[in-house]
Design a protein around this motif. Structure first.
Motif, PDB file in Angstrom:
ATOM      1  N   ASP A  28      -5.451  -1.435   2.196  1.00 32.72           N
ATOM      2  CA  ASP A  28      -6.125  -2.517   2.902  1.00 32.72           C
ATOM      3  C   ASP A  28      -6.202  -3.751   2.010  1.00 32.72           C
ATOM      4  N   ASP A  29      -6.616  -4.881   2.595  1.00 30.96           N
ATOM      5  CA  ASP A  29      -6.628  -6.131   1.842  1.00 30.96           C
ATOM      6  C   ASP A  29      -7.749  -6.192   0.814  1.00 30.96           C
ATOM      7  N   GLN A  30      -8.590  -5.173   0.793  1.00 31.59           N
ATOM      8  CA  GLN A  30      -9.583  -5.077  -0.270  1.00 31.59           C
ATOM      9  C   GLN A  30      -9.011  -4.407  -1.519  1.00 31.59           C
ATOM     10  N   THR A  31      -7.802  -3.869  -1.372  1.00 27.28           N
ATOM     11  CA  THR A  31      -7.153  -3.200  -2.499  1.00 27.28           C
ATOM     12  C   THR A  31      -5.946  -3.992  -2.990  1.00 27.28           C
ATOM     13  N   ALA A  32      -5.125  -4.521  -2.066  1.00 28.68           N
ATOM     14  CA  ALA A  32      -3.929  -5.271  -2.447  1.00 28.68           C
ATOM     15  C   ALA A  32      -3.766  -6.469  -1.532  1.00 28.68           C
ATOM     16  N   ASP A  33      -3.316  -7.587  -2.102  1.00 28.40           N
ATOM     17  CA  ASP A  33      -3.053  -8.791  -1.311  1.00 28.40           C
ATOM     18  C   ASP A  33      -1.677  -8.737  -0.676  1.00 28.40           C
ATOM     19  N   THR A  34      -0.714  -8.156  -1.384  1.00 27.00           N
ATOM     20  CA  THR A  34       0.659  -8.011  -0.900  1.00 27.00           C
ATOM     21  C   THR A  34       1.143  -6.612  -1.245  1.00 27.00           C
ATOM     22  N   SER A  35       1.815  -5.968  -0.302  1.00 26.27           N
ATOM     23  CA  SER A  35       2.390  -4.638  -0.558  1.00 26.27           C
ATOM     24  C   SER A  35       3.884  -4.688  -0.325  1.00 26.27           C
ATOM     25  N   ILE A  36       4.628  -4.149  -1.274  1.00 27.29           N
ATOM     26  CA  ILE A  36       6.080  -4.037  -1.166  1.00 27.29           C
ATOM     27  C   ILE A  36       6.415  -2.548  -1.195  1.00 27.29           C
ATOM     28  N   LYS A  96      -8.824  -5.641  -8.665  1.00 24.00           N
ATOM     29  CA  LYS A  96      -9.092  -6.398  -7.442  1.00 24.00           C
ATOM     30  C   LYS A  96     -10.563  -6.814  -7.379  1.00 24.00           C
ATOM     31  N   ALA A  97     -11.444  -5.952  -7.818  1.00 23.31           N
ATOM     32  CA  ALA A  97     -12.885  -6.259  -7.807  1.00 23.31           C
ATOM     33  C   ALA A  97     -13.221  -7.405  -8.747  1.00 23.31           C
ATOM     34  N   ARG A  98     -12.336  -7.699  -9.683  1.00 19.79           N
ATOM     35  CA  ARG A  98     -12.582  -8.789 -10.638  1.00 19.79           C
ATOM     36  C   ARG A  98     -11.769 -10.036 -10.289  1.00 19.79           C
TER      37      ARG A  98
END
Length: 608
Positions: free
Chosen positions: A554-562, A537-539
């Motif tokens: 949070d949205d700093q870790t994942a854009d979408t969560s299932i 995510k940082a890249r």
């Protein structure tokens, strides 16, 4: 999964049955047969092979004037494909066609044989046919109800009694069966699926569990499980023949994804006795598992990925070393396989060339072999020392879904059995795990009722040139299957990586917007995997995270969560696999591709 059809009316019944069976051949194609009323008797004709073979046999026999009969196209589960094992199964009083599995057929068979009743086939259905025959005293409904009170399992049945001319009896439990009638109510049909009757009518009744239908030229009668008469609504099909063959689904792949709960039930239930795994009906002795010094699993593609998950579960529960090889590599690397080892061969078709060659190599080295296949009588099934049949039914789409799922279920059952035999788990734990496995189909069904989040995720990745999957432990093995599914039907370049290996080269491929499907379901490895997700995510990666229920990122870790539904660690792979199948499907659909027949690929690979 087999196909059933029945007809009573004024037409040539043989022609109607053959045409109906052709429409149902996607449900089974290893043998076929019909029973028709002809010259005051019931004539049964059946043949190994596809419908064409049956037609040739009927042409050789000559005309069979008949206006009532039943037919069947078979996908073998008990007994190799043969003329004798083909349906209908005829006794002295009744002829029966059956779709499903009779779990206690051996018990019924023994009881009837002790009474002097002879059997000619290897099938579970003949036990049911002879049980009905033994109870019949002139009242078909009473005989049917009496027999089904003794039966454990799933069934859809069509029956004709020889002394009840031009009458068909039908009943179902768990497996589908409809009753249809012509526009003028002069013709009546039974069928596993509506495609079998769409050439004649779109009007049909839904037969509910335990209800008995009696079809005659004068009309149809419905009898409730308590014996009372029923009035049922007449429905009208609102779809084309092609849509009907797919059960209303847009593609066979999607249909087969939704068939997975039923396939799991059909595969697991017959192998559970007193709450524990039991492979006695498969003739797999406990000694074969208990005495295994080492276990080798060999397979190709999706089946190999199932083997990797199986390795993880077996090593955890039984503490026995398990090696997994791609079959094409296994046979050429001079593997260290010794006498006393067990080699497990996995193949959907039972004809995969490299896997068959690996089986033969293992036998030459003195190892015992156990095959897990979906096709009864296939080459691998015939040559292995023991065989466990998965009951997925026919899989039309090239991309394997339900075959993979039932392979997982057999491997999980074997892992529990191994753990018990090796003394690594006790009976209470074994029952707990089997109970969880038995409930996974229902959980999967609930999960499949809402796929909106998966569809939304697919929208974000549909135009990507490259997609990466990451995970640890079993999540890595599932990532491999997810990447294979996505690449084979979407034509997007996909790769799966062990998440812990990112810093050893793979991170150089992660740039802004590159989709990364991150599996973080393994509880013991969760924190480590989250660190890896943060790295991509940082890249700039677009991260789709697959998580256990209740885990929030949070949205700093994942854009979408299932999120998976509530489930135990033991059954998480089944639910994760289904999410990845759906993700591949909806991505390919978004690209407008031929999902069921991806380019350059075939369903069964029978050459090297």
């Amino acid at each position: 999964m087999c196909g059933i059809v029945g007809y009573v009316g004024a037409r040539n019944a043989t022609e109607v049955l053959i045409e109906g069976l052709r429409m149902l051949e996607y449900r089974g194609y290893d043998s076929a047969g019909i029973s028709v009323f002809n010259n005051n008797t019931v004539k049964t004709v059946k043949s190994l092979g596809k419908i064409d073979r049956l037609e040739q046999k009927l042409e050789e026999i000559g005309p069979l004037p008949a206006t009532c009969g039943i037919g069947h196209t078979r996908w073998a589960t008990h007994g190799m494909p043969s003329d004798i094992n083909a349906h209908p199964h005829a006794t002295e009083k009744v002829s029966v066609v059956h779709n499903g599995i009779i779990e206690n057929y051996l018990e019924i068979r023994k009881e009837l044989m002790d009474k002097g009743i002879s059997f000619v086939s290897q099938t579970d259905t003949e036990s049911l046919a002879r049980l009905i025959d033994s109870l019949y005293d002139g009242d078909p409904v009473a005989a049917i109800r009496g027999a089904l009170a003794r039966v454990k399992g799933a069934y859809a049945l069509g029956m004709v009694f020889y002394d009840k001319k031009d009458v068909i009896y039908a009943v179902r439990k768990d497996n589908p069966l409809i009753v249809a009638q012509s526009e003028d109510a002069g013709e009546f049909f039974i069928a596993s699926d509506i495609p079998a009757v769409l050439a004649y009518t779109k009007r049909y009744y839904v037969l509910e569990e335990g209800e008995i239908a009696v079809l005659a030229k004068g009309g149809v009668t419905f009898i409730a499980p308590d014996g009372s008469l029923l009035q049922k609504p007449l429905l009208t099909a609102a779809f084309t023949l092609e849509q009907a063959q797919k059960g209303g689904y847009e593609h066979f792949m999607l249909k087969e994804i939704y068939e997975q709960p039923k396939a799991l039930q059909n595969t697991i239930t017959p192998r559970v006795k007193n709450g524990l795994p039991n492979f006695s009906s498969d003739n797999v002795p406990d000694e074969l598992l208990k005495n295994a010094k080492a276990i080798h699993i060999t397979a190709c593609g999706t089946a190999m990925h199932a083997g990797l998950v199986g390795k993880s579960v077996m090593e955890r529960l039984a503490r026995v070393p398990v090696n997994v090889d791609i079959a094409s590599e296994f046979r050429y690397r001079d593997p260290l396989v010794n006498e006393g080892d067990l080699v497990i061969i996995i193949s959907q078709s039972g004809e995969t060339a490299d896997t068959l060659a690996a089986l033969r190599l293992a036998k030459n080295k003195g190892a015992k072999t156990l095959a897990i296949v979906n096709v009864v009588g296939s080459s691998i099934a015939r040559e292995a020392d023991c065989v466990v049949y998965t009951h997925a039914g026919v899989e039309i789409a090239v991309a394997s879904t339900k075959a993979y799922m039932v392979q997982l279920s057999v491997l999980h059952l074997l892992a529990v059995r191994l753990g018990l035999l090796k003394g690594m788990i006790d009976e209470a734990e074994g029952k707990r795990l089997v109970s969880l496995l038995g409930a996974v189909g229902e959980t999967l069904e609930q999960m499949l009722s809402d796929t909106s989040l998966v569809q939304a995720a697919a929208q974000h990745i549909v135009q990507a040139p490259d997609i990466f999957f990451i995970g640890r432990g079993r999540d890595y093995y599932l990532s491999m299957e997810g990447a294979l599914k996505l690449k084979e039907i979407s034509y997007i370049h996909c790769e799966a990586y062990a998440a812990g290996e990112l810093k050893h080269g793979t991170l150089s491929l992660i740039t802004d917007g590159v989709p990364v499907i991150a599996l973080a379901v393994e509880p013991k490895l969760f924190e480590k995997t989250i660190s890896n997700i943060k790295e991509v995510k940082a890249r700039g990666a677009y991260v789709v995270a697959v998580l256990s229920k209740g885990v929030m990122l949070d949205d700093q870790t994942a854009d979408t969560s299932i999120h998976l539904p509530e489930c135990d660690e033991f059954t998480q792979p089944f639910l994760t696999a289904a999410i990845l199948q759906l993700l591949a499907y909806y991505t390919a659909k978004g690209k407008g591709l031929d999902i069921d027949k991806p380019r350059n690929l075939a369903k069964s690979v029978t050459v090297e």
